[in-house]
Design a protein around this motif. Structure first.
Motif, PDB file in Angstrom:
ATOM      1  N   VAL A 171       0.838  -1.203   0.000  1.00 31.01           N
ATOM      2  CA  VAL A 171       0.000   0.000   0.000  1.00 31.01           C
ATOM      3  C   VAL A 171       0.871   1.250   0.000  1.00 31.01           C
ATOM      4  CG1 VAL A 171      -1.719   1.304   1.309  1.00 31.01           C
ATOM      5  CG2 VAL A 171      -1.932  -1.168   1.121  1.00 31.01           C
ATOM      6  N   GLY A 172       1.934   1.234   0.776  1.00 34.12           N
ATOM      7  CA  GLY A 172       2.843   2.381   0.813  1.00 34.12           C
ATOM      8  C   GLY A 172       3.497   2.637  -0.531  1.00 34.12           C
ATOM      9  N   MET A 173       3.892   1.563  -1.202  1.00 34.84           N
ATOM     10  CA  MET A 173       4.509   1.717  -2.526  1.00 34.84           C
ATOM     11  C   MET A 173       3.497   2.245  -3.536  1.00 34.84           C
ATOM     12  SD  MET A 173       7.024  -1.663  -2.408  1.00 34.84           S
ATOM     13  CE  MET A 173       6.536  -2.194  -3.980  1.00 34.84           C
ATOM     14  N   ALA A 174       2.279   1.752  -3.480  1.00 35.36           N
ATOM     15  CA  ALA A 174       1.240   2.234  -4.400  1.00 35.36           C
ATOM     16  C   ALA A 174       0.934   3.703  -4.143  1.00 35.36           C
ATOM     17  CB  ALA A 174      -0.019   1.394  -4.255  1.00 35.36           C
ATOM     18  N   SER A 175       0.898   4.080  -2.883  1.00 38.22           N
ATOM     19  CA  SER A 175       0.643   5.474  -2.527  1.00 38.22           C
ATOM     20  C   SER A 175       1.745   6.392  -3.049  1.00 38.22           C
ATOM     21  CB  SER A 175       0.528   5.595  -1.011  1.00 38.22           C
ATOM     22  OG  SER A 175       0.403   6.931  -0.628  1.00 38.22           O
ATOM     23  N   SER A 176       2.972   5.950  -2.929  1.00 40.82           N
ATOM     24  CA  SER A 176       4.098   6.744  -3.418  1.00 40.82           C
ATOM     25  C   SER A 176       4.069   6.879  -4.930  1.00 40.82           C
ATOM     26  CB  SER A 176       5.416   6.100  -2.972  1.00 40.82           C
ATOM     27  OG  SER A 176       5.503   6.110  -1.576  1.00 40.82           O
ATOM     28  N   ALA A 177       3.743   5.792  -5.611  1.00 38.98           N
ATOM     29  CA  ALA A 177       3.638   5.846  -7.073  1.00 38.98           C
ATOM     30  C   ALA A 177       2.521   6.796  -7.494  1.00 38.98           C
ATOM     31  CB  ALA A 177       3.393   4.448  -7.629  1.00 38.98           C
ATOM     32  N   GLN A 178       1.428   6.778  -6.744  1.00 35.83           N
ATOM     33  CA  GLN A 178       0.312   7.663  -7.050  1.00 35.83           C
ATOM     34  C   GLN A 178       0.724   9.125  -6.885  1.00 35.83           C
ATOM     35  OE1 GLN A 178      -3.155   7.160  -4.566  1.00 35.83           O
ATOM     36  NE2 GLN A 178      -4.503   7.885  -6.186  1.00 35.83           N
ATOM     37  N   ALA A 179       1.526   9.421  -5.868  1.00 33.25           N
ATOM     38  CA  ALA A 179       1.998  10.793  -5.660  1.00 33.25           C
ATOM     39  C   ALA A 179       2.813  11.271  -6.862  1.00 33.25           C
ATOM     40  CB  ALA A 179       2.821  10.880  -4.373  1.00 33.25           C
ATOM     41  N   VAL A 180       3.675  10.411  -7.377  1.00 31.49           N
ATOM     42  CA  VAL A 180       4.471  10.763  -8.552  1.00 31.49           C
ATOM     43  C   VAL A 180       3.560  11.015  -9.756  1.00 31.49           C
ATOM     44  CG1 VAL A 180       6.143   9.881 -10.234  1.00 31.49           C
ATOM     45  CG2 VAL A 180       6.556   9.572  -7.787  1.00 31.49           C
ATOM     46  N   GLU A 181       2.593  10.132  -9.953  1.00 29.13           N
ATOM     47  CA  GLU A 181       1.686  10.288 -11.101  1.00 29.13           C
ATOM     48  C   GLU A 181       0.871  11.569 -10.999  1.00 29.13           C
ATOM     49  OE1 GLU A 181       1.829   8.546 -13.863  1.00 29.13           O
ATOM     50  OE2 GLU A 181       3.455   7.465 -12.900  1.00 29.13           O
ATOM     51  N   HIS A 182       0.400  11.921  -9.814  1.00 27.11           N
ATOM     52  CA  HIS A 182      -0.359  13.159  -9.641  1.00 27.11           C
ATOM     53  C   HIS A 182       0.504  14.370  -9.981  1.00 27.11           C
ATOM     54  CE1 HIS A 182      -4.311  12.099  -8.030  1.00 27.11           C
ATOM     55  NE2 HIS A 182      -3.703  11.051  -7.486  1.00 27.11           N
ATOM     56  N   TYR A 183       1.753  14.327  -9.568  1.00 21.03           N
ATOM     57  CA  TYR A 183       2.670  15.426  -9.886  1.00 21.03           C
ATOM     58  C   TYR A 183       2.844  15.540 -11.402  1.00 21.03           C
ATOM     59  CZ  TYR A 183       6.730  18.426  -9.977  1.00 21.03           C
ATOM     60  OH  TYR A 183       7.578  19.467 -10.238  1.00 21.03           O
ATOM     61  N   GLU A 184       3.097  14.417 -12.054  1.00 19.64           N
ATOM     62  CA  GLU A 184       3.292  14.429 -13.509  1.00 19.64           C
ATOM     63  C   GLU A 184       2.042  14.917 -14.231  1.00 19.64           C
ATOM     64  OE1 GLU A 184       4.442  10.434 -14.417  1.00 19.64           O
ATOM     65  OE2 GLU A 184       6.534  10.778 -13.881  1.00 19.64           O
ATOM     66  N   ILE A 185       0.882  14.446 -13.814  1.00 17.48           N
ATOM     67  CA  ILE A 185      -0.368  14.849 -14.452  1.00 17.48           C
ATOM     68  C   ILE A 185      -0.582  16.352 -14.318  1.00 17.48           C
ATOM     69  CG2 ILE A 185      -2.891  14.682 -14.255  1.00 17.48           C
ATOM     70  CD1 ILE A 185      -2.397  11.655 -13.559  1.00 17.48           C
ATOM     71  N   SER A 186      -0.274  16.909 -13.153  1.00 16.99           N
ATOM     72  CA  SER A 186      -0.455  18.352 -12.973  1.00 16.99           C
ATOM     73  C   SER A 186       0.461  19.138 -13.906  1.00 16.99           C
ATOM     74  CB  SER A 186      -0.226  18.755 -11.515  1.00 16.99           C
ATOM     75  OG  SER A 186       1.125  18.663 -11.171  1.00 16.99           O
ATOM     76  N   ARG A 187       1.681  18.649 -14.111  1.00 12.76           N
ATOM     77  CA  ARG A 187       2.607  19.325 -15.024  1.00 12.76           C
ATOM     78  C   ARG A 187       2.124  19.224 -16.468  1.00 12.76           C
ATOM     79  NH1 ARG A 187       3.550  22.132 -11.420  1.00 12.76           N
ATOM     80  NH2 ARG A 187       5.214  21.752  -9.939  1.00 12.76           N
ATOM     81  N   TYR A 188       1.676  18.049 -16.867  1.00  8.83           N
ATOM     82  CA  TYR A 188       1.156  17.885 -18.226  1.00  8.83           C
ATOM     83  C   TYR A 188      -0.053  18.780 -18.450  1.00  8.83           C
ATOM     84  CZ  TYR A 188       4.151  13.742 -18.616  1.00  8.83           C
ATOM     85  OH  TYR A 188       5.213  12.892 -18.639  1.00  8.83           O
ATOM     86  N   GLY A 189      -0.921  18.865 -17.453  1.00  6.09           N
ATOM     87  CA  GLY A 189      -2.096  19.727 -17.572  1.00  6.09           C
ATOM     88  C   GLY A 189      -1.723  21.174 -17.787  1.00  6.09           C
ATOM     89  N   THR A 190      -0.718  21.627 -17.071  1.00  7.72           N
ATOM     90  CA  THR A 190      -0.245  22.997 -17.226  1.00  7.72           C
ATOM     91  C   THR A 190       0.315  23.223 -18.625  1.00  7.72           C
ATOM     92  OG1 THR A 190       0.260  23.169 -14.878  1.00  7.72           O
ATOM     93  CG2 THR A 190       1.373  24.727 -16.351  1.00  7.72           C
ATOM     94  N   LEU A 191       1.118  22.283 -19.101  1.00 10.17           N
ATOM     95  CA  LEU A 191       1.694  22.423 -20.446  1.00 10.17           C
ATOM     96  C   LEU A 191       0.615  22.428 -21.526  1.00 10.17           C
ATOM     97  CD1 LEU A 191       4.802  20.114 -20.064  1.00 10.17           C
ATOM     98  CD2 LEU A 191       4.772  22.618 -20.173  1.00 10.17           C
ATOM     99  N   ILE A 192      -0.398  21.594 -21.365  1.00  9.30           N
ATOM    100  CA  ILE A 192      -1.497  21.563 -22.329  1.00  9.30           C
ATOM    101  C   ILE A 192      -2.247  22.887 -22.328  1.00  9.30           C
ATOM    102  CG2 ILE A 192      -3.765  20.521 -22.799  1.00  9.30           C
ATOM    103  CD1 ILE A 192      -2.476  17.839 -21.831  1.00  9.30           C
ATOM    104  N   ALA A 193      -2.530  23.412 -21.150  1.00  9.20           N
ATOM    105  CA  ALA A 193      -3.232  24.693 -21.062  1.00  9.20           C
ATOM    106  C   ALA A 193      -2.421  25.813 -21.712  1.00  9.20           C
ATOM    107  CB  ALA A 193      -3.522  25.027 -19.597  1.00  9.20           C
ATOM    108  N   LEU A 194      -1.112  25.829 -21.473  1.00  9.46           N
ATOM    109  CA  LEU A 194      -0.270  26.848 -22.100  1.00  9.46           C
ATOM    110  C   LEU A 194      -0.240  26.691 -23.615  1.00  9.46           C
ATOM    111  CD1 LEU A 194       2.741  26.955 -19.625  1.00  9.46           C
ATOM    112  CD2 LEU A 194       1.083  28.770 -20.063  1.00  9.46           C
TER     113      LEU A 194
END
Length: 60
Positions: free
Chosen positions: A28-51
């Protein structure tokens, strides 16, 4: 290119996981950590798409 934010998330994950003895909880801890990385990446991609959309659309 190195990303300090992702490095920080990974370091935090290693620290948390080093304290977990139960394999089920560790999963569960490993899955949670992976999810944190994915959320960070998704937020960056969203910003780039909006720009990109903003710059591709002529202003009135």
């Amino acid at each position: 290119m190195t990303c300090a934010a992702i490095d920080g998330i990974a370091a935090e994950a290693k620290e948390v996981m080093s304290d977990i003895a139960d394999p089920s909880v560790l999963d569960v801890g490993m899955a949670s950590s992976a999810q944190a990385v994915e959320h960070y990446e998704i937020s960056r991609y969203g910003t780039l798409i909006a720009l990109a959309r903003r710059w591709a659309t002529p202003t009135a």
